[in-house]
Design a protein around this motif. Structure first.
Motif, PDB file in Angstrom:
ATOM      1  N   THR A 104      31.503 -43.535 -38.942  1.00 36.93           N
ATOM      2  CA  THR A 104      30.690 -43.789 -37.745  1.00 36.93           C
ATOM      3  C   THR A 104      29.563 -42.788 -37.539  1.00 36.93           C
ATOM      4  O   THR A 104      28.604 -43.097 -36.844  1.00 36.93           O
ATOM      5  CB  THR A 104      31.571 -43.822 -36.476  1.00 36.93           C
ATOM      6  OG1 THR A 104      32.296 -42.604 -36.362  1.00 36.93           O
ATOM      7  CG2 THR A 104      32.522 -45.008 -36.518  1.00 36.93           C
ATOM      8  N   GLU A 105      29.661 -41.605 -38.096  1.00 36.17           N
ATOM      9  CA  GLU A 105      28.604 -40.600 -37.957  1.00 36.17           C
ATOM     10  C   GLU A 105      27.814 -40.557 -39.258  1.00 36.17           C
ATOM     11  O   GLU A 105      28.122 -39.791 -40.162  1.00 36.17           O
ATOM     12  CB  GLU A 105      29.196 -39.238 -37.595  1.00 36.17           C
ATOM     13  CG  GLU A 105      29.876 -39.262 -36.237  1.00 36.17           C
ATOM     14  CD  GLU A 105      30.458 -37.925 -35.818  1.00 36.17           C
ATOM     15  OE1 GLU A 105      30.010 -36.871 -36.334  1.00 36.17           O
ATOM     16  OE2 GLU A 105      31.368 -37.939 -34.979  1.00 36.17           O
ATOM     17  N   ILE A 106      26.793 -41.415 -39.321  1.00 30.32           N
ATOM     18  CA  ILE A 106      26.053 -41.637 -40.564  1.00 30.32           C
ATOM     19  C   ILE A 106      24.595 -41.226 -40.401  1.00 30.32           C
ATOM     20  O   ILE A 106      24.117 -41.040 -39.280  1.00 30.32           O
ATOM     21  CB  ILE A 106      26.173 -43.113 -40.990  1.00 30.32           C
ATOM     22  CG1 ILE A 106      25.595 -44.025 -39.910  1.00 30.32           C
ATOM     23  CG2 ILE A 106      27.633 -43.465 -41.269  1.00 30.32           C
ATOM     24  CD1 ILE A 106      25.559 -45.486 -40.278  1.00 30.32           C
ATOM     25  N   ASP A 107      23.877 -41.129 -41.530  1.00 27.21           N
ATOM     26  CA  ASP A 107      22.480 -40.682 -41.455  1.00 27.21           C
ATOM     27  C   ASP A 107      21.461 -41.832 -41.463  1.00 27.21           C
ATOM     28  O   ASP A 107      20.276 -41.590 -41.319  1.00 27.21           O
ATOM     29  CB  ASP A 107      22.163 -39.688 -42.569  1.00 27.21           C
ATOM     30  CG  ASP A 107      22.184 -40.297 -43.964  1.00 27.21           C
ATOM     31  OD1 ASP A 107      22.189 -41.547 -44.111  1.00 27.21           O
ATOM     32  OD2 ASP A 107      22.183 -39.522 -44.934  1.00 27.21           O
ATOM     33  N   TYR A 108      21.903 -43.076 -41.644  1.00 30.69           N
ATOM     34  CA  TYR A 108      21.069 -44.286 -41.595  1.00 30.69           C
ATOM     35  C   TYR A 108      20.111 -44.434 -42.774  1.00 30.69           C
ATOM     36  O   TYR A 108      19.341 -45.380 -42.819  1.00 30.69           O
ATOM     37  CB  TYR A 108      20.284 -44.382 -40.281  1.00 30.69           C
ATOM     38  CG  TYR A 108      21.156 -44.350 -39.061  1.00 30.69           C
ATOM     39  CD1 TYR A 108      22.068 -45.369 -38.818  1.00 30.69           C
ATOM     40  CD2 TYR A 108      21.103 -43.298 -38.163  1.00 30.69           C
ATOM     41  CE1 TYR A 108      22.891 -45.342 -37.702  1.00 30.69           C
ATOM     42  CE2 TYR A 108      21.927 -43.259 -37.045  1.00 30.69           C
ATOM     43  CZ  TYR A 108      22.817 -44.279 -36.827  1.00 30.69           C
ATOM     44  OH  TYR A 108      23.631 -44.255 -35.723  1.00 30.69           O
ATOM     45  N   VAL A 109      20.147 -43.514 -43.723  1.00 32.69           N
ATOM     46  CA  VAL A 109      19.302 -43.621 -44.913  1.00 32.69           C
ATOM     47  C   VAL A 109      20.191 -43.637 -46.153  1.00 32.69           C
ATOM     48  O   VAL A 109      20.269 -44.639 -46.848  1.00 32.69           O
ATOM     49  CB  VAL A 109      18.268 -42.475 -44.986  1.00 32.69           C
ATOM     50  CG1 VAL A 109      17.444 -42.559 -46.266  1.00 32.69           C
ATOM     51  CG2 VAL A 109      17.364 -42.488 -43.763  1.00 32.69           C
ATOM     52  N   ARG A 110      20.895 -42.536 -46.407  1.00 31.22           N
ATOM     53  CA  ARG A 110      21.801 -42.469 -47.556  1.00 31.22           C
ATOM     54  C   ARG A 110      23.129 -43.170 -47.260  1.00 31.22           C
ATOM     55  O   ARG A 110      23.838 -43.556 -48.169  1.00 31.22           O
ATOM     56  CB  ARG A 110      22.048 -41.021 -47.971  1.00 31.22           C
ATOM     57  CG  ARG A 110      20.790 -40.358 -48.525  1.00 31.22           C
ATOM     58  CD  ARG A 110      21.068 -38.990 -49.102  1.00 31.22           C
ATOM     59  NE  ARG A 110      22.105 -38.991 -50.116  1.00 31.22           N
ATOM     60  CZ  ARG A 110      21.949 -39.347 -51.392  1.00 31.22           C
ATOM     61  NH1 ARG A 110      20.772 -39.725 -51.808  1.00 31.22           N
ATOM     62  NH2 ARG A 110      22.958 -39.311 -52.240  1.00 31.22           N
ATOM     63  N   HIS A 111      23.448 -43.288 -45.994  1.00 29.84           N
ATOM     64  CA  HIS A 111      24.680 -43.957 -45.570  1.00 29.84           C
ATOM     65  C   HIS A 111      24.326 -44.821 -44.363  1.00 29.84           C
ATOM     66  O   HIS A 111      23.943 -44.301 -43.315  1.00 29.84           O
ATOM     67  CB  HIS A 111      25.735 -42.912 -45.203  1.00 29.84           C
ATOM     68  CG  HIS A 111      27.066 -43.500 -44.834  1.00 29.84           C
ATOM     69  ND1 HIS A 111      28.141 -42.710 -44.503  1.00 29.84           N
ATOM     70  CD2 HIS A 111      27.517 -44.779 -44.739  1.00 29.84           C
ATOM     71  CE1 HIS A 111      29.193 -43.471 -44.222  1.00 29.84           C
ATOM     72  NE2 HIS A 111      28.829 -44.730 -44.348  1.00 29.84           N
ATOM     73  N   LEU A 112      24.439 -46.125 -44.541  1.00 34.65           N
ATOM     74  CA  LEU A 112      24.097 -47.066 -43.477  1.00 34.65           C
ATOM     75  C   LEU A 112      25.234 -48.058 -43.314  1.00 34.65           C
ATOM     76  O   LEU A 112      25.742 -48.598 -44.296  1.00 34.65           O
ATOM     77  CB  LEU A 112      22.810 -47.824 -43.817  1.00 34.65           C
ATOM     78  CG  LEU A 112      22.395 -48.897 -42.809  1.00 34.65           C
ATOM     79  CD1 LEU A 112      21.999 -48.274 -41.471  1.00 34.65           C
ATOM     80  CD2 LEU A 112      21.256 -49.736 -43.353  1.00 34.65           C
ATOM     81  N   ALA A 113      25.636 -48.287 -42.068  1.00 32.30           N
ATOM     82  CA  ALA A 113      26.646 -49.302 -41.766  1.00 32.30           C
ATOM     83  C   ALA A 113      26.099 -50.202 -40.678  1.00 32.30           C
ATOM     84  O   ALA A 113      25.572 -49.735 -39.671  1.00 32.30           O
ATOM     85  CB  ALA A 113      27.945 -48.648 -41.298  1.00 32.30           C
ATOM     86  N   LEU A 114      26.203 -51.502 -40.910  1.00 27.32           N
ATOM     87  CA  LEU A 114      25.804 -52.499 -39.928  1.00 27.32           C
ATOM     88  C   LEU A 114      27.056 -53.177 -39.402  1.00 27.32           C
ATOM     89  O   LEU A 114      27.914 -53.589 -40.184  1.00 27.32           O
ATOM     90  CB  LEU A 114      24.876 -53.546 -40.567  1.00 27.32           C
ATOM     91  CG  LEU A 114      23.576 -53.021 -41.145  1.00 27.32           C
ATOM     92  CD1 LEU A 114      22.821 -54.153 -41.835  1.00 27.32           C
ATOM     93  CD2 LEU A 114      22.714 -52.373 -40.066  1.00 27.32           C
ATOM     94  N   VAL A 115      27.154 -53.274 -38.080  1.00 21.37           N
ATOM     95  CA  VAL A 115      28.291 -53.943 -37.462  1.00 21.37           C
ATOM     96  C   VAL A 115      27.835 -55.268 -36.872  1.00 21.37           C
ATOM     97  O   VAL A 115      26.685 -55.422 -36.461  1.00 21.37           O
ATOM     98  CB  VAL A 115      28.965 -53.079 -36.377  1.00 21.37           C
ATOM     99  CG1 VAL A 115      29.694 -51.899 -36.994  1.00 21.37           C
ATOM    100  CG2 VAL A 115      27.971 -52.609 -35.333  1.00 21.37           C
ATOM    101  N   ALA A 116      28.754 -56.225 -36.839  1.00 17.19           N
ATOM    102  CA  ALA A 116      28.536 -57.523 -36.195  1.00 17.19           C
ATOM    103  C   ALA A 116      29.374 -57.520 -34.927  1.00 17.19           C
ATOM    104  O   ALA A 116      30.591 -57.288 -34.981  1.00 17.19           O
ATOM    105  CB  ALA A 116      28.965 -58.657 -37.118  1.00 17.19           C
ATOM    106  N   ILE A 117      28.710 -57.753 -33.802  1.00 21.02           N
ATOM    107  CA  ILE A 117      29.373 -57.645 -32.506  1.00 21.02           C
ATOM    108  C   ILE A 117      29.183 -58.925 -31.706  1.00 21.02           C
ATOM    109  O   ILE A 117      28.078 -59.476 -31.656  1.00 21.02           O
ATOM    110  CB  ILE A 117      28.806 -56.441 -31.722  1.00 21.02           C
ATOM    111  CG1 ILE A 117      29.116 -55.158 -32.491  1.00 21.02           C
ATOM    112  CG2 ILE A 117      29.366 -56.387 -30.309  1.00 21.02           C
ATOM    113  CD1 ILE A 117      28.459 -53.943 -31.944  1.00 21.02           C
ATOM    114  N   ILE A 118      30.278 -59.380 -31.087  1.00 25.80           N
ATOM    115  CA  ILE A 118      30.212 -60.519 -30.181  1.00 25.80           C
ATOM    116  C   ILE A 118      30.671 -60.060 -28.798  1.00 25.80           C
ATOM    117  O   ILE A 118      31.334 -59.032 -28.664  1.00 25.80           O
ATOM    118  CB  ILE A 118      31.086 -61.711 -30.657  1.00 25.80           C
ATOM    119  CG1 ILE A 118      32.555 -61.293 -30.751  1.00 25.80           C
ATOM    120  CG2 ILE A 118      30.568 -62.271 -31.968  1.00 25.80           C
ATOM    121  CD1 ILE A 118      33.521 -62.455 -30.838  1.00 25.80           C
TER     122      ILE A 118
END
Length: 175
Positions: A65-79
């Motif tokens: 959950t604590e990522i840098d958005y460049v080398r480590h990116l996670a996208l979540v799908a939320i409803i």
């Protein structure tokens, strides 16, 4: 750490018309991520983490959950469900040492498999990886995970048995 990439926030619709928000994960999503993992079936957790964990240990939860958005990116799908946000899927990549290749992983809540959310997440992740300079994406998939192997092939990945481990498949795609 890079600024939160608001340009990656998207509103999409699943096959049945359900609205879903696709966005980068944030550190404050830790409880939601833990709930998501705990809600996965034992089979889905095993296929994603290749272990029998029932919940994420604190260090792993922080890493996811604590990522840098460049080398480590996670996208979540939320409803939205009963007035609260619920994570139904997550796709991530982590860059390799060269910085221009990455390994991906994806997990979809069992109740939402087949809804279209996996494709939405992966196409968004591939686009984001390409925009961040990644030239190649790969994954290691359990050879018994037929659904994931088929999905990777549908996304244009070349999938072959891993030469070092016959129980694994190696999926590779140029970006």
């Amino acid at each position: 750490m890079a600024d939160y990439p608001v340009e990656l926030v998207r509103q999409r619709y699943l096959f049945d018309g359900t609205p879903v928000t696709i966005r980068p994960i944030r550190a404050e999503d830790a409880a939601m991520e833990q709930d998501f993992v705990q809600h996965l079936s034992a089979d889905s957790r095993y296929k994603r983490f290749m272990s029998t964990l029932k919940e994420l240990p604190p260090g792993k939860l922080k890493y996811l959950t604590e990522i840098d958005y460049v080398r480590h990116l996670a996208l979540v799908a939320i409803i939205e469900q009963e007035g609260r946000q619920v994570e139904i899927g997550v796709a991530r990549y982590v860059a390799g040492p060269s910085g221009d290749d990455c390994e991906f992983a994806i997990a979809i809540d069992d109740a939402w498999q087949g809804s279209g959310v996996a494709g939405i997440l992966m196409l968004s992740l591939i686009d984001a990886a390409r925009a961040r300079g990644m030239r190649k994406m790969e994954a290691f998939i359990l050879a018994s995970n037929d659904k994931m192997i088929k999905f990777a092939r549908q996304l244009g990945f070349e999938v072959r048995r891993d030469a070092d481990d016959p129980g694994m498949m190696h999926a590779v795609r140029s970006l």
